[in-house]
Design a protein around this motif. Structure first.
Motif, PDB file in Angstrom:
ATOM      1  N   ALA A 186       0.845  -1.203   0.000  1.00  0.00           N
ATOM      2  CA  ALA A 186       0.000   0.000   0.000  1.00  0.00           C
ATOM      3  C   ALA A 186       0.878   1.250   0.000  1.00  0.00           C
ATOM      4  CB  ALA A 186      -0.935  -0.019   1.205  1.00  0.00           C
ATOM      5  N   GLU A 187       1.982   1.212   0.714  1.00  0.00           N
ATOM      6  CA  GLU A 187       2.907   2.348   0.740  1.00  0.00           C
ATOM      7  C   GLU A 187       3.511   2.594  -0.644  1.00  0.00           C
ATOM      8  OE1 GLU A 187       7.212   3.267   2.678  1.00  0.00           O
ATOM      9  OE2 GLU A 187       5.693   2.471   4.044  1.00  0.00           O
ATOM     10  N   ASP A 188       3.862   1.527  -1.353  1.00  0.00           N
ATOM     11  CA  ASP A 188       4.391   1.665  -2.717  1.00  0.00           C
ATOM     12  C   ASP A 188       3.366   2.344  -3.627  1.00  0.00           C
ATOM     13  OD1 ASP A 188       6.772   0.292  -2.052  1.00  0.00           O
ATOM     14  OD2 ASP A 188       5.900  -1.643  -2.640  1.00  0.00           O
ATOM     15  N   VAL A 189       2.118   1.910  -3.533  1.00  0.00           N
ATOM     16  CA  VAL A 189       1.062   2.490  -4.372  1.00  0.00           C
ATOM     17  C   VAL A 189       0.891   3.970  -4.041  1.00  0.00           C
ATOM     18  CG1 VAL A 189      -1.399   2.424  -4.950  1.00  0.00           C
ATOM     19  CG2 VAL A 189      -0.125   0.285  -4.681  1.00  0.00           C
ATOM     20  N   THR A 190       0.889   4.302  -2.769  1.00  0.00           N
ATOM     21  CA  THR A 190       0.733   5.692  -2.341  1.00  0.00           C
ATOM     22  C   THR A 190       1.871   6.561  -2.881  1.00  0.00           C
ATOM     23  OG1 THR A 190      -0.437   4.985  -0.353  1.00  0.00           O
ATOM     24  CG2 THR A 190       0.483   7.200  -0.331  1.00  0.00           C
ATOM     25  N   ARG A 191       3.083   6.016  -2.914  1.00  0.00           N
ATOM     26  CA  ARG A 191       4.222   6.770  -3.461  1.00  0.00           C
ATOM     27  C   ARG A 191       4.093   7.008  -4.967  1.00  0.00           C
ATOM     28  NH1 ARG A 191       7.927   3.784   0.165  1.00  0.00           N
ATOM     29  NH2 ARG A 191       8.134   2.297  -1.527  1.00  0.00           N
ATOM     30  N   CYS A 192       3.201   6.293  -5.618  1.00  0.00           N
ATOM     31  CA  CYS A 192       2.997   6.449  -7.065  1.00  0.00           C
ATOM     32  C   CYS A 192       2.013   7.566  -7.400  1.00  0.00           C
ATOM     33  CB  CYS A 192       2.538   5.131  -7.685  1.00  0.00           C
ATOM     34  SG  CYS A 192       3.837   3.883  -7.718  1.00  0.00           S
ATOM     35  N   ILE A 193       1.506   8.264  -6.388  1.00  0.00           N
ATOM     36  CA  ILE A 193       0.688   9.449  -6.625  1.00  0.00           C
ATOM     37  C   ILE A 193       1.652  10.603  -6.837  1.00  0.00           C
ATOM     38  CG2 ILE A 193      -0.999  11.043  -5.655  1.00  0.00           C
ATOM     39  CD1 ILE A 193      -2.057   8.648  -4.008  1.00  0.00           C
ATOM     40  N   SER A 194       1.584  11.224  -8.016  1.00  0.00           N
ATOM     41  CA  SER A 194       2.551  12.262  -8.381  1.00  0.00           C
ATOM     42  C   SER A 194       1.857  13.562  -8.748  1.00  0.00           C
ATOM     43  CB  SER A 194       3.374  11.805  -9.586  1.00  0.00           C
ATOM     44  OG  SER A 194       4.094  10.641  -9.286  1.00  0.00           O
ATOM     45  N   PRO A 195       2.436  14.692  -8.324  1.00  0.00           N
ATOM     46  CA  PRO A 195       1.889  15.979  -8.742  1.00  0.00           C
ATOM     47  C   PRO A 195       2.063  16.157 -10.250  1.00  0.00           C
ATOM     48  CG  PRO A 195       3.707  16.279  -7.171  1.00  0.00           C
ATOM     49  CD  PRO A 195       3.572  14.828  -7.433  1.00  0.00           C
ATOM     50  N   LEU A 196       1.115  16.827 -10.877  1.00  0.00           N
ATOM     51  CA  LEU A 196       1.202  17.085 -12.317  1.00  0.00           C
ATOM     52  C   LEU A 196       2.508  17.772 -12.677  1.00  0.00           C
ATOM     53  CD1 LEU A 196      -2.447  18.280 -12.968  1.00  0.00           C
ATOM     54  CD2 LEU A 196      -1.407  16.179 -13.809  1.00  0.00           C
ATOM     55  N   SER A 197       3.038  18.576 -11.791  1.00  0.00           N
ATOM     56  CA  SER A 197       4.275  19.318 -12.068  1.00  0.00           C
ATOM     57  C   SER A 197       5.489  18.401 -12.215  1.00  0.00           C
ATOM     58  CB  SER A 197       4.529  20.351 -10.973  1.00  0.00           C
ATOM     59  OG  SER A 197       4.663  19.719  -9.714  1.00  0.00           O
ATOM     60  N   ASP A 198       5.384  17.139 -11.753  1.00  0.00           N
ATOM     61  CA  ASP A 198       6.494  16.193 -11.876  1.00  0.00           C
ATOM     62  C   ASP A 198       6.525  15.474 -13.224  1.00  0.00           C
ATOM     63  OD1 ASP A 198       7.302  16.848  -9.353  1.00  0.00           O
ATOM     64  OD2 ASP A 198       6.808  14.913  -8.444  1.00  0.00           O
ATOM     65  N   ILE A 199       5.465  15.615 -14.018  1.00  0.00           N
ATOM     66  CA  ILE A 199       5.399  14.930 -15.316  1.00  0.00           C
ATOM     67  C   ILE A 199       6.293  15.689 -16.292  1.00  0.00           C
ATOM     68  CG2 ILE A 199       3.889  14.127 -17.171  1.00  0.00           C
ATOM     69  CD1 ILE A 199       3.337  12.904 -14.354  1.00  0.00           C
ATOM     70  N   VAL A 200       7.243  14.975 -16.913  1.00  0.00           N
ATOM     71  CA  VAL A 200       8.202  15.632 -17.798  1.00  0.00           C
ATOM     72  C   VAL A 200       8.109  15.171 -19.250  1.00  0.00           C
ATOM     73  CG1 VAL A 200       9.840  16.133 -15.957  1.00  0.00           C
ATOM     74  CG2 VAL A 200      10.041  13.995 -17.243  1.00  0.00           C
ATOM     75  N   GLY A 201       7.323  14.167 -19.548  1.00  0.00           N
ATOM     76  CA  GLY A 201       7.247  13.714 -20.924  1.00  0.00           C
ATOM     77  C   GLY A 201       6.238  12.599 -21.083  1.00  0.00           C
TER      78      GLY A 201
END
Length: 102
Positions: free
Chosen positions: A71-86
């Motif tokens: 569950a912790e791994d899945v939670t770490r996969c939530i990313s802010p839109l600002s982190d998307i680079v491509g």
């Protein structure tokens, strides 16, 4: 800065801001709909059970290798839109799986 390096990961966009995500019985649901990823992604451990809403301004980005995720791994996969680079345009390896994306 010398000695530091940026690590980038390729992940699938699974859920958008505000969407409700459920992991149950090894399966992934967005809202009440089963997300069928059987052609390319591993199932989660059937014992993993979690439910959450993707925060505003974020995306849920998951790898295809999910069998050992916690569950912790899945939670770490939530990313802010600002982190998307491509975005991925094609898969080149192995050559037998060469594929272009729109």
């Amino acid at each position: 800065e010398e000695g530091t390096r940026t690590v980038r990961h390729v992940r699938r966009v699974i859920a958008l801001s505000g969407e409700k995500v459920t992991v149950a019985d090894g399966q992934l649901y967005i809202g009440n709909s089963l997300l069928d990823e059987s052609e390319y992604a591993e199932r989660f451990d059937p014992a993993l059970s979690m439910r959450f809403t993707v925060p505003e301004g974020s995306l849920l980005l998951l790898p295809d290798e999910r069998a050992n995720m916690t569950a912790e791994d899945v939670t770490r996969c939530i990313s802010p839109l600002s982190d998307i680079v491509g975005e991925v345009r094609f898969t080149a390896f192995p050559l037998s799986r060469l594929r272009f994306y729109n």
